[in-house]
Design an enzyme around this catalytic site. Structure first.
Site, PDB file in Angstrom:
ATOM      1  N   GLY A 112      15.046  20.260 143.399  1.00 56.13           N
ATOM      2  CA  GLY A 112      15.205  20.442 144.847  1.00 56.13           C
ATOM      3  C   GLY A 112      16.175  21.589 145.133  1.00 56.13           C
ATOM      4  N   ASP A 136      18.446  13.521 134.983  1.00 55.47           N
ATOM      5  CA  ASP A 136      17.038  13.199 134.698  1.00 55.47           C
ATOM      6  C   ASP A 136      16.404  14.031 133.584  1.00 55.47           C
ATOM      7  OD1 ASP A 136      17.186  11.323 136.656  1.00 55.47           O
ATOM      8  OD2 ASP A 136      15.960  12.387 138.124  1.00 55.47           O
ATOM      9  N   MET A 178      17.594   5.094 135.675  1.00 58.81           N
ATOM     10  CA  MET A 178      17.236   6.127 136.651  1.00 58.81           C
ATOM     11  C   MET A 178      16.154   7.056 136.112  1.00 58.81           C
ATOM     12  SD  MET A 178      20.528   7.284 138.828  1.00 58.81           S
ATOM     13  CE  MET A 178      20.858   6.486 140.378  1.00 58.81           C
ATOM     14  N   SER A 224      14.535 -12.824 121.556  1.00 56.32           N
ATOM     15  CA  SER A 224      14.941 -12.171 122.798  1.00 56.32           C
ATOM     16  C   SER A 224      14.478 -10.718 122.722  1.00 56.32           C
ATOM     17  CB  SER A 224      16.454 -12.213 122.976  1.00 56.32           C
ATOM     18  OG  SER A 224      17.066 -11.418 121.974  1.00 56.32           O
ATOM     19  N   ARG A 255      15.257 -12.094 132.913  1.00 56.67           N
ATOM     20  CA  ARG A 255      16.254 -11.555 133.837  1.00 56.67           C
ATOM     21  C   ARG A 255      16.005 -10.058 134.036  1.00 56.67           C
ATOM     22  NH1 ARG A 255      16.949 -16.180 134.438  1.00 56.67           N
ATOM     23  NH2 ARG A 255      18.904 -17.387 134.433  1.00 56.67           N
ATOM     24  N   LEU A 262      25.807   3.775 138.258  1.00 61.33           N
ATOM     25  CA  LEU A 262      26.821   3.895 137.197  1.00 61.33           C
ATOM     26  C   LEU A 262      26.373   4.916 136.155  1.00 61.33           C
ATOM     27  CD1 LEU A 262      26.206   2.337 134.240  1.00 61.33           C
ATOM     28  CD2 LEU A 262      26.413   0.329 135.680  1.00 61.33           C
TER      29      LEU A 262
HETATM   30  O1  F6P Z   1      19.899  12.857 140.296  1.00 59.45           O
HETATM   31  C1  F6P Z   1      18.704  12.262 139.953  1.00 59.45           C
HETATM   32  C2  F6P Z   1      18.702  10.847 140.400  1.00 59.45           C
HETATM   33  O2  F6P Z   1      19.796  10.204 139.818  1.00 59.45           O
HETATM   34  C3  F6P Z   1      17.418  10.133 140.095  1.00 59.45           C
HETATM   35  O3  F6P Z   1      17.346   9.657 138.792  1.00 59.45           O
HETATM   36  C4  F6P Z   1      17.426   9.066 141.150  1.00 59.45           C
HETATM   37  O4  F6P Z   1      16.135   8.664 141.457  1.00 59.45           O
HETATM   38  C5  F6P Z   1      18.073   9.737 142.331  1.00 59.45           C
HETATM   39  O5  F6P Z   1      18.870  10.763 141.805  1.00 59.45           O
HETATM   40  C6  F6P Z   1      18.899   8.845 143.205  1.00 59.45           C
HETATM   41  O6  F6P Z   1      19.356   9.589 144.266  1.00 59.45           O
HETATM   42  P1  F6P Z   1      20.430   9.096 145.339  1.00 59.45           P
HETATM   43  O7  F6P Z   1      21.762   9.126 144.683  1.00 59.45           O
HETATM   44  O8  F6P Z   1      20.328  10.091 146.438  1.00 59.45           O
HETATM   45  O9  F6P Z   1      20.047   7.714 145.721  1.00 59.45           O
END
Ligand code: F6P
Length: 331
Positions: A112, A136, A178, A224, A255, A262
């Site tokens: 972006g 990422d 993430m 597990s 779970r 974090l």
């Molecule tokens: O920076 C990438 C990222 O951490 C992605 O892995 C995640 O989907 C997104 O940002 C979360 O963004 P925000 O902090 O704006 O919720």
């Protein structure tokens, strides 16, 4: 002594934009110190493109970036700025850059961030240079983005802890990591933490296949297990997947753990500090040499400049062979 021939840049702007990543401060420090080394001034721009449009600038020198090398987050702060997506926003940003005498801009962030930087360069002819900073790792033109190594280590540490309690209770855990549209964190951490299955946006294992895997391992004596799920998969991440699995297969008590933000914090790893330092210096030196509208990356341990257009439009995908290896090792 500076040896690079300067093509006329006297003042550089630097900003961080999009999701923060550990190591961004190391990159800022490298940009500021490399610029100072080559006799170039630096304007730090706060809050990413939001601060660029608003004129939130502050002059930085080599001492302003002392003791930030090992700090997580970004001292320049960050934002996701809607106004910069519009041509009017970019025109206002360009006016601010002119007002502050900035000749070139370094943007640290992800796709972006680079989309905005590329448009600014195209529309206003400003030399821009991107530095890939994102946990990422989904940017074309570099083997690793700044922050990815630290984030995966954080995830592995968390999953190791979850494994202790999973083992004690004979439970099946779905751990969400993430990566909205990228499975790099899931794949690397899944291998390093010994996940039974890894669900990536780029290659989603079907629910039936996952259940077959769980059944086979349960029959072979596993009590597990841990499934790593990249956020954004299954239209709802780990919770959605756990529901779909337990509807058909209820052998395990289940779970869900969503690791969340974090993963973006903490002191950068040695690896992230080093690549951030290398990229920061090469970003400045690339601009001095007259490079523009491109991104500095490191491929096969060598600094490489990639046109921003390619960095934005081309895919950087996880290694499918690693997925195959993960499947072999999870039996
Ligand atoms: O920076 C990438 C990222 O951490 C992605 O892995 C995640 O989907 C997104 O940002 C979360 O963004 P925000 O902090 O704006 O919720």
């Amino acid at each position: 002594m500076p040896s690079t021939h300067n093509t006329g840049i006297r003042r550089i702007g630097v900003l961080t934009s999009g999701g923060d990543a550990p190591g961004m401060n190391a990159a800022i420090r490298a940009v500021v110190r490399a610029a100072a080394f080559h006799g170039i001034e630096v304007e730090g721009i706060f809050q990413g493109y939001t601060g660029l449009i608003a004129g939130d600038f502050k002059r930085l020198n080599e001492r302003s970036v002392a003791r930030i090398l090992g700090r997580g987050g970004t001292i320049l702060k960050s934002s996701r700025c809607r106004d910069f997506m519009e041509p009017e926003g970019r025109t206002r940003a360009m006016e601010q850059l002119r007002r502050h005498g900035v000749d070139a801009l370094i943007t640290i962030g992800g796709d972006g961030t680079f989309t905005g930087a590329h448009k600014l360069s195209e529309e206003h002819g400003l030399p821009v240079m991107g530095i890939p900073g994102s946990i990422d790792n989904d940017i074309f033109g570099t083997d690793h983005t700044i922050g990815f190594d630290t984030a995966t280590n954080t995830v592995v540490d968390a999953v190791d802890k979850i494994r202790d309690t999973a083992t004690s209770h004979n439970r099946l855990f779905f751990v969400e990591v993430m990566g909205r549209s990228s499975g790099f964190i899931a794949l690397k951490a899944g291998i390093a933490a010994g996940a039974i299955a890894i669900i990536l946006p780029e290659d989603e294992m079907s629910v039936d296949e996952l259940i077959e895997t769980l059944k086979a391992s349960e029959e072979s004596g596993k009590s597990s297990s841990i499934v790593i799920v990249a956020e954004g998969t299954r239209g709802g991440g780990a919770y959605a997947l756990a529901r779909q699995v337990t509807e058909k297969y209820s052998e395990y008590e289940t779970r869900v753990s969503v690791l969340g933000h974090l993963q973006r914090g903490g002191a950068p790893s040695c690896y992230d500090r080093v690549i951030a330092s290398r990229m920061g210096v090469s970003a400045v030196e690339g601009l001095i040499q007259g490079r523009k509208d491109c991104m500095i990356g490191i491929i096969n341990d060598r600094e490489t400049y990639t046109p921003l257009e390619d960095a934005i439009s081309r895919d950087h995908l996880p290694n499918r062979d690693e997925l195959r290896i993960a499947r072999i090792l999870s039996i």
